[in-house]
Design a protein around this motif. Structure first.
Motif, mmCIF file in Angstrom:
data_model
loop_
_atom_site.group_PDB
_atom_site.id
_atom_site.type_symbol
_atom_site.label_atom_id
_atom_site.label_comp_id
_atom_site.label_asym_id
_atom_site.label_seq_id
_atom_site.Cartn_x
_atom_site.Cartn_y
_atom_site.Cartn_z
ATOM 1 N N VAL A 1 -5.508 6.464 -10.238
ATOM 2 C CA VAL A 1 -5.969 5.095 -10.502
ATOM 3 C C VAL A 1 -4.840 4.145 -10.120
ATOM 4 N N PRO A 2 -5.074 3.222 -9.169
ATOM 5 C CA PRO A 2 -6.275 3.142 -8.334
ATOM 6 C C PRO A 2 -6.334 4.292 -7.327
ATOM 7 N N PRO A 3 -7.539 4.616 -6.849
ATOM 8 C CA PRO A 3 -7.659 5.744 -5.927
ATOM 9 C C PRO A 3 -7.165 5.441 -4.516
ATOM 10 N N HIS A 4 -7.033 4.153 -4.167
ATOM 11 C CA HIS A 4 -6.576 3.755 -2.835
ATOM 12 C C HIS A 4 -5.600 2.592 -2.983
ATOM 13 N N ASP A 5 -4.746 2.408 -1.978
ATOM 14 C CA ASP A 5 -4.005 1.148 -1.910
ATOM 15 C C ASP A 5 -5.011 0.010 -1.851
ATOM 16 N N ASN A 6 -4.767 -1.057 -2.620
ATOM 17 C CA ASN A 6 -5.693 -2.184 -2.584
ATOM 18 C C ASN A 6 -4.949 -3.495 -2.762
ATOM 19 N N SER A 7 -5.653 -4.566 -2.497
ATOM 20 C CA SER A 7 -5.037 -5.888 -2.519
ATOM 21 C C SER A 7 -4.961 -6.442 -3.932
ATOM 22 N N ALA A 8 -3.817 -7.035 -4.271
ATOM 23 C CA ALA A 8 -3.647 -7.692 -5.567
ATOM 24 C C ALA A 8 -4.011 -9.171 -5.512
ATOM 25 N N MET A 9 -4.396 -9.668 -4.325
ATOM 26 C CA MET A 9 -4.662 -11.094 -4.141
ATOM 27 C C MET A 9 -5.836 -11.302 -3.191
ATOM 28 N N ASP A 10 -6.452 -12.465 -3.306
ATOM 29 C CA ASP A 10 -7.304 -12.943 -2.214
ATOM 30 C C ASP A 10 -6.367 -13.494 -1.143
ATOM 31 N N ALA B 1 -7.603 -17.967 13.087
ATOM 32 C CA ALA B 1 -6.189 -17.590 13.100
ATOM 33 C C ALA B 1 -5.467 -18.306 11.958
ATOM 34 N N ILE B 2 -4.404 -17.698 11.482
ATOM 35 C CA ILE B 2 -3.612 -18.287 10.397
ATOM 36 C C ILE B 2 -2.137 -18.222 10.756
ATOM 37 N N GLU B 3 -1.348 -19.044 10.060
ATOM 38 C CA GLU B 3 0.097 -18.976 10.178
ATOM 39 C C GLU B 3 0.681 -18.576 8.832
ATOM 40 N N VAL B 4 1.581 -17.587 8.834
ATOM 41 C CA VAL B 4 2.329 -17.190 7.639
ATOM 42 C C VAL B 4 3.703 -17.838 7.738
ATOM 43 N N PRO B 5 4.028 -18.791 6.872
ATOM 44 C CA PRO B 5 5.318 -19.488 6.982
ATOM 45 C C PRO B 5 6.496 -18.524 6.842
ATOM 46 N N ALA B 6 7.595 -18.874 7.447
ATOM 47 C CA ALA B 6 8.810 -18.061 7.344
ATOM 48 C C ALA B 6 9.268 -17.994 5.891
ATOM 49 N N GLY B 7 9.662 -16.809 5.432
ATOM 50 C CA GLY B 7 10.204 -16.634 4.080
ATOM 51 C C GLY B 7 9.171 -16.662 2.969
ATOM 52 N N ALA B 8 7.896 -16.664 3.315
ATOM 53 C CA ALA B 8 6.861 -16.768 2.280
ATOM 54 C C ALA B 8 6.726 -15.487 1.469
ATOM 55 N N LEU B 9 7.031 -14.344 2.074
ATOM 56 C CA LEU B 9 6.890 -13.078 1.376
ATOM 57 C C LEU B 9 7.658 -11.993 2.100
ATOM 58 N N ARG B 10 7.710 -10.804 1.462
ATOM 59 C CA ARG B 10 8.380 -9.653 2.037
ATOM 60 C C ARG B 10 7.375 -8.538 2.283
ATOM 61 N N ARG B 11 7.778 -7.602 3.128
ATOM 62 C CA ARG B 11 6.902 -6.483 3.445
ATOM 63 C C ARG B 11 6.511 -5.734 2.161
ATOM 64 N N GLY B 12 5.222 -5.414 2.010
ATOM 65 C CA GLY B 12 4.713 -4.685 0.856
ATOM 66 C C GLY B 12 4.257 -5.559 -0.292
ATOM 67 N N ASP B 13 4.461 -6.887 -0.191
ATOM 68 C CA ASP B 13 4.048 -7.771 -1.276
ATOM 69 C C ASP B 13 2.537 -7.741 -1.473
ATOM 70 N N ASN B 14 2.139 -7.886 -2.724
ATOM 71 C CA ASN B 14 0.745 -8.076 -3.126
ATOM 72 C C ASN B 14 -0.149 -6.889 -2.755
ATOM 73 N N ARG B 15 0.459 -5.705 -2.683
ATOM 74 C CA ARG B 15 -0.303 -4.476 -2.462
ATOM 75 C C ARG B 15 -0.159 -3.590 -3.696
ATOM 76 N N ARG B 16 -1.290 -3.148 -4.255
ATOM 77 C CA ARG B 16 -1.282 -2.169 -5.341
ATOM 78 C C ARG B 16 -1.351 -0.784 -4.712
ATOM 79 N N LEU B 17 -0.428 0.085 -5.109
ATOM 80 C CA LEU B 17 -0.363 1.412 -4.516
ATOM 81 C C LEU B 17 -1.327 2.371 -5.195
ATOM 82 N N ALA B 18 -1.896 3.274 -4.446
ATOM 83 C CA ALA B 18 -2.738 4.330 -5.013
ATOM 84 C C ALA B 18 -1.938 5.110 -6.050
#
Length: 423
Positions: free
Chosen positions: A61-70, A137-154
């Motif tokens: 639980v959770p059974p898969h990696d899933n998103s913590a955010m919209d 298309a979208i733009e992700v501003p510089a410094g807004a987040l780091r790799r792996g953010d807002n992901r819930r791990l299986a």
């Protein structure tokens, strides 16, 4: 099964005429054995029950990696250079319906909270962090987040094949939710503890009886019933038993074959009628203590047949204090609960001076509040007489002044035992 004499021999410095509170707790831990009977109950009926075996998670639980955010999911490796990132939106992943497409460099997937992360994606940028960068298309501003953010791990909550809850856990609302997340409709629990209670004394009136000079209405039985009910016990209420050998014997003989524990109030103090003490001795293996505490000095403990006996004092506040300090932890042990300690103590600054001599534990009724600096502060309810039951209604905890502790000055820190969820 050990006799009371054998248990006493295991305790260093055991003296039934001057027993420290800590020794009482050690003694009762040896006396009170867990019940062995178990049953399966529906999850909706399991609140407050005690698990009879470990619950092993059948899946992660959770059974898969899933998103913590919209937001938008993408490969976080693209954040390595620290620059703003333009991504083309190639699909939408919804909760409960995995998105099956492929996502390449410079692409992303719009994703809802709880949706499965598409293969190869490990980062989610919240929708409110992004800016439009043309059609789809979208733009992700510089410094807004780091790799792996807002992901819930299986498996970050529970891992398949590992214990989710352990035997002896007393099930609260959060534990019920956790069990439900595993899809379990029922759980194995220890059966409810059966506890008989009655009050003793010729001066005790039952509700409905007319007042008479020198008599008082029985409050202790209703207090004990409430404490037992809140603990989740099955209560056998035997009413008021007079100071008459025949009635006392009948009450004990009626309770012992049916109850795991018997709780009485009154009849154990020095100078009181000897019928209750004599009948306890006649029918069982019973010790009479004078505990180095206030309130609640006299107490009887032992066994009558297979029932554990707790003979509490007659004063209303002493009944509640001895129940909280000694009886409740012993009953939790009998219920099979692995956490059998008294309620945890918090630290609060005393708002008044309190006189005390070392050599006994004192439990003073206190009103705990938040001080202007954000810490806890406590004051007494005033009159600390063991018959002042209204003080237990006013209080939200007990000030615990330990055996070796002396007087308390204004501003000194003291231990407090909170009532919330217990009384």
């Amino acid at each position: 099964m050990k006799t009371l004499e054998q248990i006493a021999a295991e305790l260093q410095g055991y003296d039934p005429q001057a027993l420290p509170a800590s020794t009482v707790q050690d003694f009762l831990a040896r006396l009170a054995a867990p019940v062995g009977d178990t049953e399966e109950v529906a999850l909706g009926d399991a609140l407050g029950r005690v698990l009879a075996q470990d619950i092993v998670s059948p899946f992660s639980v959770p059974p898969h990696d899933n998103s913590a955010m919209d937001g938008y999911a993408f490969d976080g490796a693209q954040l390595a250079n620290g620059a703003a990132l333009n991504l083309r939106v190639v699909g939408t992943a919804l909760a409960g319906k995995a998105w099956q497409g492929q996502v390449g460099p410079g692409e992303c997937v719009k994703i809802m909270t709880g949706a499965v992360m598409p293969a190869g994606l490990d980062t989610v940028v919240p929708q409110e962090f992004t800016r439009p960068a043309g059609e789809q298309a979208i733009e992700v501003p510089a410094g807004a987040l780091r790799r792996g953010d807002n992901r819930r791990l299986a498996g970050e909550d529970l891992k398949a094949g590992l214990p989710a809850l352990l035997k002896g856990e007393r099930l609260g609302p959060a534990a019920l939710g956790l069990l439900a997340s595993l899809g379990l409709p029922g759980v194995p629990v220890f059966r409810r503890l059966r506890v008989a209670c009655f009050s003793t004394g010729d001066e005790i009136l039952s509700l409905g009886e007319p007042p008479r000079e020198g008599a008082v209405y029985d409050s202790n039985r209703y207090t004990v019933r409430g404490l037992l009910t809140r603990l989740g016990c099955e209560v056998m209420d035997l009413g008021v038993v007079r100071d008459q050998p025949v009635q006392l014997e009948q009450a004990f003989r009626s309770a012992a074959p049916q109850a795991d524990a018997i709780i009485t109030s009154g009849g154990v103090s020095v100078g009181e009628a000897d019928f209750t003490k004599a009948m306890m001795k006649q029918l069982g293996d019973v010790a009479f203590w004078r505990i180095a505490m206030r309130p609640g000095r006299p107490m009887a403990v032992g066994r009558i047949a297979s029932s554990v006996l707790f003979g509490l004092p007659g004063n209303p506040v002493a009944v509640m204090v001895t129940f909280l300090a000694f009886v409740r932890p012993a009953l939790l042990r009998m219920m099979g609960c692995h956490d059998t300690a008294p309620p945890p103590l918090l630290r609060a600054r005393s708002q008044e001076a309190v006189r005390k001599k070392p050599g006994r534990t004192e439990y003073q009724r206190g009103i705990v509040s938040v001080a202007p600096d954000g810490g806890l502060q406590v004051r007494t309810t005033g009159n600390q007489g063991s018959g002042v039951l209204s003080s237990m209604v006013q209080a939200n905890g007990l000030i615990v002044l330990h055996h070796a502790q002396g007087s308390v000055a204004v501003g000194d820190e003291v231990d407090v035992m909170m009532f919330e969820g217990v009384v």
